[in-house]
Design a protein around this motif. Structure first.
Motif, PDB file in Angstrom:
ATOM      1  N   SER A   1      99.651 -19.656  40.057  1.00 23.76           N
ATOM      2  CA  SER A   1      98.428 -20.306  39.475  1.00 23.76           C
ATOM      3  C   SER A   1      98.528 -20.627  38.018  1.00 23.76           C
ATOM      4  N   ASN A   2      99.315 -19.730  37.050  1.00 22.55           N
ATOM      5  CA  ASN A   2      99.331 -19.849  35.735  1.00 22.55           C
ATOM      6  C   ASN A   2      98.100 -19.423  35.263  1.00 22.55           C
ATOM      7  N   SER A   3      97.534 -18.359  35.944  1.00 29.71           N
ATOM      8  CA  SER A   3      96.295 -17.775  35.208  1.00 29.71           C
ATOM      9  C   SER A   3      96.437 -16.357  34.877  1.00 29.71           C
ATOM     10  N   PHE A   4      97.474 -15.810  35.103  1.00 27.97           N
ATOM     11  CA  PHE A   4      97.854 -14.535  35.001  1.00 27.97           C
ATOM     12  C   PHE A   4      99.135 -14.384  34.742  1.00 27.97           C
ATOM     13  N   PHE A   5      99.709 -13.397  33.838  1.00 31.86           N
ATOM     14  CA  PHE A   5     101.053 -13.006  33.504  1.00 31.86           C
ATOM     15  C   PHE A   5     101.234 -11.446  33.725  1.00 31.86           C
ATOM     16  N   ALA A   6     102.102 -10.860  34.143  1.00 32.02           N
ATOM     17  CA  ALA A   6     102.639  -9.530  34.158  1.00 32.02           C
ATOM     18  C   ALA A   6     103.582  -9.091  33.450  1.00 32.02           C
ATOM     19  N   THR A   7     103.625  -7.875  32.669  1.00 34.64           N
ATOM     20  CA  THR A   7     104.844  -7.279  32.000  1.00 34.64           C
ATOM     21  C   THR A   7     104.972  -5.818  32.430  1.00 34.64           C
ATOM     22  N   GLY A   8     106.152  -5.660  32.260  1.00 37.07           N
ATOM     23  CA  GLY A   8     106.537  -4.492  32.526  1.00 37.07           C
ATOM     24  C   GLY A   8     107.320  -3.660  31.635  1.00 37.07           C
ATOM     25  N   GLY A   9     107.109  -2.332  31.475  1.00 38.24           N
ATOM     26  CA  GLY A   9     107.705  -1.579  30.139  1.00 38.24           C
ATOM     27  C   GLY A   9     108.374  -0.333  30.351  1.00 38.24           C
ATOM     28  N   GLY A  10     109.002   0.043  29.337  1.00 40.82           N
ATOM     29  CA  GLY A  10     109.607   1.528  29.056  1.00 40.82           C
ATOM     30  C   GLY A  10     108.642   2.500  29.238  1.00 40.82           C
ATOM     31  N   ASP A  11     107.256   2.172  29.156  1.00 44.72           N
ATOM     32  CA  ASP A  11     106.213   3.204  29.462  1.00 44.72           C
ATOM     33  C   ASP A  11     106.032   3.194  31.025  1.00 44.72           C
ATOM     34  N   ARG A  12     106.622   2.688  31.636  1.00 50.09           N
ATOM     35  CA  ARG A  12     106.761   2.767  33.374  1.00 50.09           C
ATOM     36  C   ARG A  12     105.473   2.075  34.080  1.00 50.09           C
ATOM     37  N   VAL A  13     105.025   1.275  33.084  1.00 51.90           N
ATOM     38  CA  VAL A  13     103.648   0.601  33.850  1.00 51.90           C
ATOM     39  C   VAL A  13     103.767  -0.774  33.795  1.00 51.90           C
ATOM     40  N   ILE A  14     102.932  -1.550  34.808  1.00 56.47           N
ATOM     41  CA  ILE A  14     103.051  -2.947  34.700  1.00 56.47           C
ATOM     42  C   ILE A  14     101.724  -3.135  34.417  1.00 56.47           C
ATOM     43  N   LYS A  15     101.665  -4.263  33.579  1.00 56.35           N
ATOM     44  CA  LYS A  15     100.346  -4.801  32.897  1.00 56.35           C
ATOM     45  C   LYS A  15     100.146  -6.049  33.332  1.00 56.35           C
ATOM     46  N   ILE A  16      98.976  -6.481  33.774  1.00 53.50           N
ATOM     47  CA  ILE A  16      98.649  -7.669  34.176  1.00 53.50           C
ATOM     48  C   ILE A  16      97.597  -8.350  33.270  1.00 53.50           C
ATOM     49  N   PHE A  17      97.732  -9.550  32.842  1.00 55.23           N
ATOM     50  CA  PHE A  17      97.143 -10.057  31.468  1.00 55.23           C
ATOM     51  C   PHE A  17      96.488 -11.435  32.082  1.00 55.23           C
ATOM     52  N   ASP A  18      95.252 -11.931  31.630  1.00 58.37           N
ATOM     53  CA  ASP A  18      94.674 -13.106  31.956  1.00 58.37           C
ATOM     54  C   ASP A  18      95.457 -13.878  30.857  1.00 58.37           C
ATOM     55  N   LEU A  19      96.129 -14.901  31.176  1.00 64.49           N
ATOM     56  CA  LEU A  19      96.929 -15.812  30.313  1.00 64.49           C
ATOM     57  C   LEU A  19      96.108 -16.542  29.172  1.00 64.49           C
ATOM     58  N   ALA A  20      94.888 -16.988  29.726  1.00 66.07           N
ATOM     59  CA  ALA A  20      94.081 -17.852  28.631  1.00 66.07           C
ATOM     60  C   ALA A  20      93.383 -17.006  27.719  1.00 66.07           C
ATOM     61  N   LYS A  21      92.889 -15.635  28.213  1.00 65.95           N
ATOM     62  CA  LYS A  21      92.454 -14.838  27.371  1.00 65.95           C
ATOM     63  C   LYS A  21      93.458 -14.177  26.169  1.00 65.95           C
ATOM     64  N   ALA A  22      94.734 -14.165  26.771  1.00 68.38           N
ATOM     65  CA  ALA A  22      95.655 -13.468  25.889  1.00 68.38           C
ATOM     66  C   ALA A  22      96.309 -14.527  24.836  1.00 68.38           C
ATOM     67  N   CYS A  23      96.141 -15.533  25.123  1.00 68.14           N
ATOM     68  CA  CYS A  23      96.140 -16.511  24.331  1.00 68.14           C
ATOM     69  C   CYS A  23      95.267 -16.696  23.057  1.00 68.14           C
ATOM     70  N   VAL A  24      94.159 -16.487  23.084  1.00 68.13           N
ATOM     71  CA  VAL A  24      93.049 -16.309  21.954  1.00 68.13           C
ATOM     72  C   VAL A  24      93.017 -14.828  21.608  1.00 68.13           C
TER      73      VAL A  24
END
Length: 378
Positions: free
Chosen positions: A68-91
């Motif tokens: 839906s292009n409203s969220f994106f997820a990132t995974g890292g070397g800290d072993r967690v997956i974080k899910i962000f709101d795209l519109a809020k992350a952009c601002v």
């Protein structure tokens, strides 16, 4: 092809009868007109940094957008997956981070949202492939079988299959629902570092650190074609939505291929560095991002590099933390998310003030480059 004719005694005129120069030794070589093969680059606006999100506690290794292009997820070397709101992350809003999913015990190297189910799939260097139910935020399935770390994960666009590849040099095809391994695609001699999936044959394309690319027949589980053009590890693959081609990235150059049979189309040369990530948007902008933080933006049709820039490590970082591990355009193609070694997620956008007048295509330089490459003998 160019006609190569032997000048016999019959054509003793200076030009062999057709206006072609005769080299001493009597061989005619027809040269193609060098202007014929210079593609006109499409103009694209340059990209600039818009937002920096500092949330992960380790290198950020993977990113995926939801359908839906409203969220994106990132995974890292800290072993967690974080899910962000795209519109809020952009601002850069404070509440952009929706949820943090824990469960992996090693860096998370692959992420993918399902288009048909409320699922997020993740794969890590801990050999685990997990299926998260985004309604309950719980892991509901595990896919067991990899013998070593997993470096790439992709979902099939039309079938309920997922494909993972990693350090055990195979790509494994899993049935999403039954958790069974459908195929084990063997043939690479080294880590499988990148995967593409398509709805048409070859339905799976893998790029490996053995510097080959393999096109697979999904029904048979066998390799259809092996492309051995790259000299260095293939760490990135990308395909556009608008044509059946794909592009591969290695430390030697980027190469564009025909998607149906793997015919070579062209080289995109000029990006020095280990290419960790490739992304293509619907507008035909290709980003190649490297281990040293350099980012090149190309026109997908012509192979023209219209912007060569590099990322900026966040203040307090070492210079060595200039590195990009993953990059993805959002579904509209107007935002670009890069995952970096300075533990940040950066969001880039096109410079809306730029125009063809303010940032013209340097045609003279482009023509010179095309002609120089056409003259290369190898």
């Amino acid at each position: 092809g160019s006609a190569i004719v032997l000048a016999g005694a019959a054509s003793n005129s200076a030009d062999g009868g057709e206006g072609r120069k005769v080299r001493p030794g009597g061989i005619l070589v027809k040269r193609e007109d060098s202007n014929a093969n210079i593609p006109t680059p499409k103009w694209h606006a340059p990209w600039k940094l818009s937002t920096v999100i500092s949330s992960h506690l380790g290198w950020v290794r993977s990113v995926a957008f939801d359908p839906s292009n409203s969220f994106f997820a990132t995974g890292g070397g800290d072993r967690v997956i974080k899910i962000f709101d795209l519109a809020k992350a952009c601002v850069a809003a404070d509440d952009a981070l929706k949820i943090t999913l824990t469960g992996h015990i090693s860096p998370v190297r692959g992420l993918a949202f399902s288009e048909r189910h409320p699922y997020l799939f993740s794969a890590g260097e801990d050999k685990m492939v997990k299926c998260w139910d985004l309604e309950t935020n719980q892991v509901i399935r595990h896919y067991h079988g990899h013998l070593s770390g997993i470096f790439a994960l992709k979902l099939h666009p039309t079938l309920d299959l997922l494909v993972t590849g990693g350090r055990d040099a195979v790509a494994r095809v899993w049935d999403m629902r039954t958790k069974h391994q459908v195929h084990c695609l063997t043939g690479h001699d080294n880590t499988v570092g990148a995967i593409l999936t398509k709805g048409t044959d070859p339905q799976i394309v893998t790029g490996s650190y053995d510097s080959t690319i393999k096109l697979w027949d999904l029904a048979a589980g066998k390799c259809m074609t092996t492309l051995t053009h790259h000299k260095k590890s293939v760490r990135a693959l990308a395909q556009p939505s608008f044509e059946n081609t794909f592009i591969s990235g290695a430390a030697d150059n980027l190469k564009k291929w025909v998607g149906s049979d793997g015919r070579f189309v062209k080289n995109f040369t000029g990006h020095k560095g280990v290419i960790n990530a490739l992304a293509v948007n619907d507008d035909g902008v290709v980003l190649s991002a490297a281990d040293d933080g350099t980012m090149n933006f190309w026109d997908y049709g012509s192979g023209h590099c219209f912007q060569a820039s590099s990322t900026v490590a966040q203040p307090g970082s070492l210079d060595a933390e200039n590195g990009i591990f993953a990059a993805e355009f959002d579904l509209t193609g107007t935002r670009l998310v890069t995952c970096e070694a300075d533990k940040t997620i950066k969001i880039w956008k096109e410079d809306e003030r730029a125009s063809e007048v303010s940032h013209p295509v340097d045609m003279a330089k482009w023509r010179k480059k095309c002609i120089a490459e056409a003259k290369r003998r190898y």
